[in-house]
Design an enzyme around this catalytic site. Structure first.
Site, PDB file in Angstrom:
ATOM      1  NE  ARG A  28      -3.865  -2.401   2.057  1.00 37.37           N
ATOM      2  CZ  ARG A  28      -3.818  -3.731   1.826  1.00 37.37           C
ATOM      3  NH1 ARG A  28      -2.669  -4.351   1.695  1.00 37.37           N
ATOM      4  NH2 ARG A  28      -4.939  -4.436   1.713  1.00 37.37           N
ATOM      5  CD  GLN A 170      -5.535 -10.197  -1.491  1.00 36.00           C
ATOM      6  OE1 GLN A 170      -6.127 -10.880  -2.322  1.00 36.00           O
ATOM      7  NE2 GLN A 170      -4.338 -10.519  -1.040  1.00 36.00           N
ATOM      8  CG  ASP A 316      -2.189 -14.038   5.519  1.00 41.42           C
ATOM      9  OD1 ASP A 316      -2.991 -14.691   4.821  1.00 41.42           O
ATOM     10  OD2 ASP A 316      -1.862 -12.869   5.250  1.00 41.42           O
ATOM     11  CE  LYS A 343      -6.189 -16.131   2.371  1.00 42.00           C
ATOM     12  NZ  LYS A 343      -6.369 -14.718   2.064  1.00 42.00           N
ATOM     13  NE  ARG A 389       1.394 -15.433   4.975  1.00 44.67           N
ATOM     14  CZ  ARG A 389       2.216 -14.396   5.185  1.00 44.67           C
ATOM     15  NH1 ARG A 389       3.250 -14.508   5.991  1.00 44.67           N
ATOM     16  NH2 ARG A 389       2.006 -13.236   4.595  1.00 44.67           N
TER      17      ARG A 389
HETATM   18  C1  S3P Z   1      -4.038  -9.145   2.269  1.00 43.55           C
HETATM   19  C2  S3P Z   1      -5.254  -9.639   2.628  1.00 43.55           C
HETATM   20  C3  S3P Z   1      -5.497 -11.059   2.908  1.00 43.55           C
HETATM   21  C4  S3P Z   1      -4.207 -11.819   3.190  1.00 43.55           C
HETATM   22  C5  S3P Z   1      -3.127 -11.486   2.208  1.00 43.55           C
HETATM   23  C6  S3P Z   1      -2.839  -9.997   2.203  1.00 43.55           C
HETATM   24  C7  S3P Z   1      -3.922  -7.707   1.967  1.00 43.55           C
HETATM   25  O1  S3P Z   1      -6.113 -11.649   1.792  1.00 43.55           O
HETATM   26  O2  S3P Z   1      -4.454 -13.210   3.202  1.00 43.55           O
HETATM   27  O3  S3P Z   1      -1.930 -12.179   2.539  1.00 43.55           O
HETATM   28  O4  S3P Z   1      -2.792  -7.180   1.951  1.00 43.55           O
HETATM   29  O5  S3P Z   1      -4.964  -7.068   1.761  1.00 43.55           O
HETATM   30  P1  S3P Z   1      -7.704 -11.534   1.575  1.00 43.55           P
HETATM   31  O6  S3P Z   1      -8.058 -10.132   1.766  1.00 43.55           O
HETATM   32  O7  S3P Z   1      -7.969 -11.996   0.192  1.00 43.55           O
HETATM   33  O8  S3P Z   1      -8.272 -12.447   2.618  1.00 43.55           O
END
Ligand code: S3P
Length: 428
Positions: A28, A170, A316, A343, A389
């Site tokens: 970000r 996400q 995670d 994932k 992981r």
């Molecule tokens: C993340 C959100 C998570 C996480 C990923 C990073 C992010 O995924 O599992 O490692 O940076 O927004 P999801 O939002 O798809 O669950």
């Protein structure tokens, strides 16, 4: 393939480490630094493969990003200064880069093609494509746009009111980013809160964004202003050492400057529930995110139940929590974690296979797993399934295994923690 042979370890872990920068926040920082007007200095940036994909994507659109170790300097004249990439975007293994970029690319006046590695090419993109199309995005791709490669013909978007059908930061972020470029107002509501780094950073870069309960509202066509970002240590990386310290008798580890955002600290609550000895020291805030030092020492653990609202706050960390559960007395049940199936690999299957190979008592379910402890672990040849992981969980498991553990391929660890073995060895 990069195989790793790990010999049984009979010692204790002791010392202090500083885990690398948070993956989510690093992505970000690059995104908002590139969309903002001015110079953004990022410190403690995660120099992992996934975050490098995000850097590369913005370089392809003309943003000047200079790297010096874990420091980045991003110089941009804002959203309107971005240019159309001459080449397709290769997002490697990075779901975060892909889904967040699709939100941005939908609202930029460019034609783009995005693709990824074998794992990313199997991961669902319809979860972002569906709301983006509702906003007017012109997206095409394999399986009607639900799988990479995906092309976007950027267009004028309109704001929407969207309730997330999946527990995904996400997806929330993709819609908010598209909302930043869209006409009118975009409202995103989530039924269960997920990580809020996008919202925090939008605020830090001066965006007009309001959050009330589980709803976030962003207004259109805003000018973002550059601001410096200090990236906290990644609690998802710290989790491997929290687990190691908790299960290796006699151990005591101090993890410095770890991000403690409430939307990410589910693992701390689980450790406490299981009876782990953890303490937080030196709490403070950097760049709008809470951080602190975490001390973990060995303690006897007991099983627990993990379900409901906590799941997105530790999604995670479930592979390493499963390892913890093998060393806890009693039954640990993990439910409501169906997201694990999509994932980097199907983490329910990957965790079950790995821990069963080492002799654990673990049963997969549709949305989680049931683990009966405490079981000694033996050695064996285990598969990382090309998932960082899973590979790191296997390496921590080897520390308590009675004989040699061979991990078939550890190269994926560079996705989120390039210095993992160096840090581990410094504690041995
Ligand atoms: C993340 C959100 C998570 C996480 C990923 C990073 C992010 O995924 O599992 O490692 O940076 O927004 P999801 O939002 O798809 O669950």
């Amino acid at each position: 393939m990069s195989e790793k042979v790990l010999m049984p370890f009979n010692g204790t872990l002791a010392g202090t480490i500083e885990v690398p920068g948070d993956k989510s926040i690093s992505h970000r920082a690059v995104i908002f630094g590139s969309l903002a007007n001015g110079v953004t200095n990022v410190t403690n940036f995660l120099d992992g493969e996934d975050c490098k994909r995000t850097v590369h994507a913005f370089r392809q659109m003309g943003v000047n990003i200079r790297e010096n170790g874990t420091d980045l300097v991003i110089e941009s004249d804002g959203i309107t200064s971005l240019t159309e990439s001459k080449q397709p975007f290769y997002f490697g293994n990075s779901g975060t880069t892909t889904r967040l970029m699709l939100g941005i690319l939908s609202g930029l006046p460019f034609f783009t093609v995005s693709y990824g590695d074998a794992s990313l090419s199997k991961r669902p993109m319809d979860r972002v494509v569906t709301p983006l199309r509702k906003m007017g995005a012109m997206i095409d791709g394999r399986s009607d746009g639900s799988l990479l490669p995906i092309s976007v013909r950027g267009s004028t978007l309109k704001g929407i009111d969207y309730t997330l059908p999946v527990k995904s930061a996400q997806v929330k972020s993709a819609v908010l980013l598209a909302g930043l470029l869209a006409e009118g107002q975009t409202t995103v509501t989530e039924t269960i809160p997920t990580r809020d780094h996008t919202e925090n950073m939008l605020k830090a870069f001066g965006a007009d964004i309001q959050t009330a309960g589980n709803t976030t509202i962003i207004t259109n066509k805003q000018r973002l202003t550059a601001t410096d970002v200090q990236v906290p240590g990644d609690i998802s990386s710290a989790a491997f050492f929290l687990a190691a310290g908790a299960i290796i008798p006699g151990s005591s580890i101090l993890l410095k400057n770890v991000g403690l955002n409430k939307s990410r600290t589910g693992i701390m609550e689980v450790l406490e529930d299981m009876g782990a000895d953890i303490q937080i020291e030196n709490e403070k805030a950097i760049s709008g995110e809470p951080i602190g030092d975490i001390r973990v020492s060995y303690a006897k653990l007991k099983g627990t139940v993990i379900q409901g609202d906590i799941i997105p706050r530790l999604i995670d960390e479930i592979p390493i929590i499963a390892l913890l559960a093998t060393q806890a007395e009693g039954i640990t049940t993990i439910k409501d974690a169906e997201e694990l199936r999509v994932k980097e690999t199907d983490r329910i299957n990957a965790v079950t296979e790995l821990l069963s190979t080492l002799g654990a008592d673990i049963t997969p379910t549709g949305d989680g797993m049931i683990i009966k402890g405490k079981t000694p672990l033996n050695g064996g040849k285990i598969a990382s399934c090309d998932d960082h992981r899973i590979a790191m969980m296997g390496a921590i498991a080897s520390l308590i295994s009675e004989s040699e553990v061979i991990i078939d391929d550890i190269s994926c660890i560079s996705i989120s923690y390039p210095g993992f073995f160096t840090d581990l060895e410094s504690l041995m």
